[in-house]
Design a protein around this motif. Structure first.
Motif, short mmCIF file in Angstrom:
data_model
loop_
_atom_site.label_atom_id
_atom_site.label_comp_id
_atom_site.label_asym_id
_atom_site.label_seq_id
_atom_site.Cartn_x
_atom_site.Cartn_y
_atom_site.Cartn_z
N GLU A 106 0.82 -1.22 0.00
CA GLU A 106 0.00 0.00 0.00
C GLU A 106 0.85 1.26 0.00
O GLU A 106 0.48 2.27 -0.61
CB GLU A 106 -0.94 0.00 1.20
N LYS A 107 2.01 1.23 0.65
CA LYS A 107 2.91 2.39 0.63
C LYS A 107 3.39 2.68 -0.79
O LYS A 107 3.53 3.84 -1.19
CB LYS A 107 4.11 2.14 1.56
N LEU A 108 3.63 1.62 -1.56
CA LEU A 108 4.03 1.80 -2.96
C LEU A 108 2.86 2.26 -3.81
O LEU A 108 2.99 3.18 -4.63
CB LEU A 108 4.59 0.49 -3.51
N ARG A 109 1.70 1.63 -3.61
CA ARG A 109 0.51 2.01 -4.37
C ARG A 109 0.13 3.46 -4.10
O ARG A 109 -0.20 4.22 -5.02
CB ARG A 109 -0.67 1.10 -4.03
N ILE A 115 -0.83 9.80 -3.12
CA ILE A 115 -1.34 9.89 -1.76
C ILE A 115 -0.14 9.89 -0.81
O ILE A 115 0.61 8.91 -0.75
CB ILE A 115 -2.26 8.69 -1.44
N PRO A 116 0.11 10.97 -0.07
CA PRO A 116 1.34 11.07 0.71
C PRO A 116 1.42 10.15 1.92
O PRO A 116 2.51 9.77 2.34
CB PRO A 116 1.37 12.54 1.14
N HIS A 146 3.66 6.47 5.78
CA HIS A 146 3.95 7.36 4.65
C HIS A 146 4.20 6.57 3.37
O HIS A 146 4.74 5.47 3.39
CB HIS A 146 5.16 8.24 4.97
N ALA A 147 3.80 7.16 2.27
CA ALA A 147 3.99 6.54 0.96
C ALA A 147 5.47 6.45 0.62
O ALA A 147 6.31 7.16 1.17
CB ALA A 147 3.25 7.35 -0.11
N LEU A 148 5.80 5.55 -0.30
CA LEU A 148 7.16 5.40 -0.79
C LEU A 148 7.27 5.93 -2.21
O LEU A 148 6.43 5.60 -3.06
CB LEU A 148 7.57 3.92 -0.76
N ASN A 174 2.76 -9.34 -9.08
CA ASN A 174 2.68 -9.22 -7.63
C ASN A 174 3.01 -7.79 -7.23
O ASN A 174 2.14 -6.92 -7.26
CB ASN A 174 3.59 -10.26 -6.94
N PHE A 175 4.25 -7.51 -6.88
CA PHE A 175 4.63 -6.14 -6.52
C PHE A 175 4.96 -5.28 -7.73
O PHE A 175 5.07 -4.05 -7.62
CB PHE A 175 5.84 -6.17 -5.58
N ASN A 176 5.16 -5.89 -8.89
CA ASN A 176 5.64 -5.13 -10.04
C ASN A 176 4.76 -3.94 -10.43
O ASN A 176 5.28 -2.84 -10.65
CB ASN A 176 5.84 -6.06 -11.24
N PRO A 177 3.42 -4.08 -10.55
CA PRO A 177 2.62 -2.91 -10.93
C PRO A 177 2.73 -1.75 -9.94
O PRO A 177 2.87 -0.59 -10.34
CB PRO A 177 1.19 -3.47 -10.97
N ALA A 178 2.71 -2.06 -8.64
CA ALA A 178 2.80 -1.00 -7.63
C ALA A 178 4.18 -0.34 -7.65
O ALA A 178 4.30 0.89 -7.53
CB ALA A 178 2.51 -1.57 -6.25
N VAL A 179 5.23 -1.14 -7.82
CA VAL A 179 6.59 -0.60 -7.91
C VAL A 179 6.71 0.32 -9.12
O VAL A 179 7.29 1.41 -9.04
CB VAL A 179 7.62 -1.74 -7.97
N ALA A 180 6.17 -0.12 -10.25
CA ALA A 180 6.24 0.69 -11.47
C ALA A 180 5.53 2.02 -11.31
O ALA A 180 6.01 3.06 -11.79
CB ALA A 180 5.64 -0.09 -12.64
N MET A 181 4.39 2.02 -10.65
CA MET A 181 3.63 3.25 -10.44
C MET A 181 4.35 4.22 -9.52
O MET A 181 4.29 5.44 -9.70
CB MET A 181 2.25 2.92 -9.86
N ALA A 182 5.05 3.68 -8.51
CA ALA A 182 5.66 4.53 -7.49
C ALA A 182 6.94 5.21 -7.95
O ALA A 182 7.27 6.30 -7.46
CB ALA A 182 5.93 3.71 -6.24
N GLY A 183 7.68 4.60 -8.86
CA GLY A 183 8.99 5.11 -9.24
C GLY A 183 8.94 6.46 -9.93
O GLY A 183 8.08 6.71 -10.78
#
Length: 234
Positions: A106-109, A115-116, A146-148, A174-183
Motif C-alpha cells: 500500500e505504501k508503494l501504491r 497519496i502522501p 507514509h507513501a514510498l 505481484n509487486f511489479n505494478p505498484a513498484v512501477a507506479m511509485a517510481g
C-alpha cells in the motif's frame, strides 16, 4: 520519445547513482528483473536503500547486491531464505526497516497514486508503530504510514509495446505494478516487445505513462527446460 534501450546496462546508464532509493519488483525469486539487477550489480553503485518484499536468496536476485555490499538499507517485509541478508542484519552491517507485507504494497501504491500517507490498523501495539503518529477512528487506533517514492523503480513484465504499455504474467503480477507506479523513473525488463497497437487495450495491466525505459531480456523464457515428470520422479 524512444523508450527502448539495447541492454540493461544502457537502460541504467546515467540513471542510477550512489545513495539512491530504489524499488525492485517481484517476490524474492518470482517475477524479478534479473537482467536489470545484474546490470545494477555491475554498475558498482553503492549505499543504496532498496525497497523490495525480500532480497531473493544467496547469490540470486538482490542477494547479489548484498554480497557485493552495494545495499546499505533494505525496506522489506521479511528476510526469507537469504542467509547473507540475515548475517549482515544481525552483525549490524545492514540497516533494515521491516514493514508488514500489505502495508509495504500500500505504501508503494499510495506513492504511485499521489497519496502522501494513510492510516492503517496493521502494526498498532507492536514495534512497527513505534515513533509513528497514532489516531483514533470510530473507537479504533490506527498508525500513520507514509507513501514510498523511489528515485528509480526496476520491474519485470512479460510483454510491452514501444510506448511502455505492460502485460504481466502469472507471479510477476505481484509487486511489479505498484513498484512501477511509485517510481519517479521506471525501467522495465520484458520478454517480448511489440509495436504500438499490438496489445489489446483491455489486456494492458499497466499503461505506458508509468514507464520511461524498456529493455528486452528473453533469456528467462529460453533457459527453462520444460518436461513432464513421471509419478516416480514427482
Amino acid at each position: 520519445m524512444n523508450k527502448v534501450f539495447a541492454s540493461a546496462a544502457e537502460a541504467l546508464s546515467g540513471l542510477v547513482r550512489d545513495g539512491q532509493l530504489l524499488a525492485v519488483g517481484g517476490f524474492g525469486l518470482c517475477g524479478i528483473p534479473e537482467a536489470l539487477i545484474a546490470a545494477l550489480r555491475d554498475s558498482a553503485v553503492k549505499d543504496l536503500t532498496v525497497i523490495s518484499n525480500n532480497a531473493g536468496v544467496d547469490g540470486f536476485g538482490l542477494g547479489q547486491l548484498l554480497e557485493t555490499r552495494q545495499i546499505k538499507k533494505m525496506i522489506s517485509s521479511y528476510v526469507g531464505e537469504n542467509k547473507e541478508f540475515e548475517r549482515q542484519y544481525l552483525a549490524g552491517e545492514l540497516q533494515l526497516e521491516f514493514t508488514p507485507q500489505g502495508t509495504l504494497a500500500e505504501k508503494l501504491r499510495a506513492g504511485g497514486a499521489g497519496i502522501p500517507a494513510f492510516y492503517t490498523r496493521t502494526g498498532v501495539g507492536t514495534i512497527v508503530a513505534e515513533g509513528k503518529e497514532l489516531r483514533e477512528f470510530d473507537g479504533q487506533t490506527y498508525v500513520l504510514e507514509h507513501a514510498l517514492l523511489p528515485d528509480v523503480a526496476l520491474v519485470k513484465a512479460w510483454k510491452a509495446d514501444k510506448s511502455g504499455n505492460l502485460v504481466f504474467r502469472r507471479t510477476a503480477r505481484n509487486f511489479n505494478p505498484a513498484v512501477a507506479m511509485a517510481g519517479k523513473v521506471t525501467v522495465v525488463e520484458v520478454e517480448q516487445l511489440v509495436e504500438v497497437g499490438e496489445i489489446d487495450p483491455d489486456a494492458v495491466h499497466l499503461p505506458g505513462i508509468y514507464v520511461q525505459r524498456i529493455v528486452v531480456n528473453a533469456t528467462p523464457e529460453k533457459r527453462i527446460e520444460k518436461r513432464t515428470l513421471t509419478v516416480k520422479e514427482a
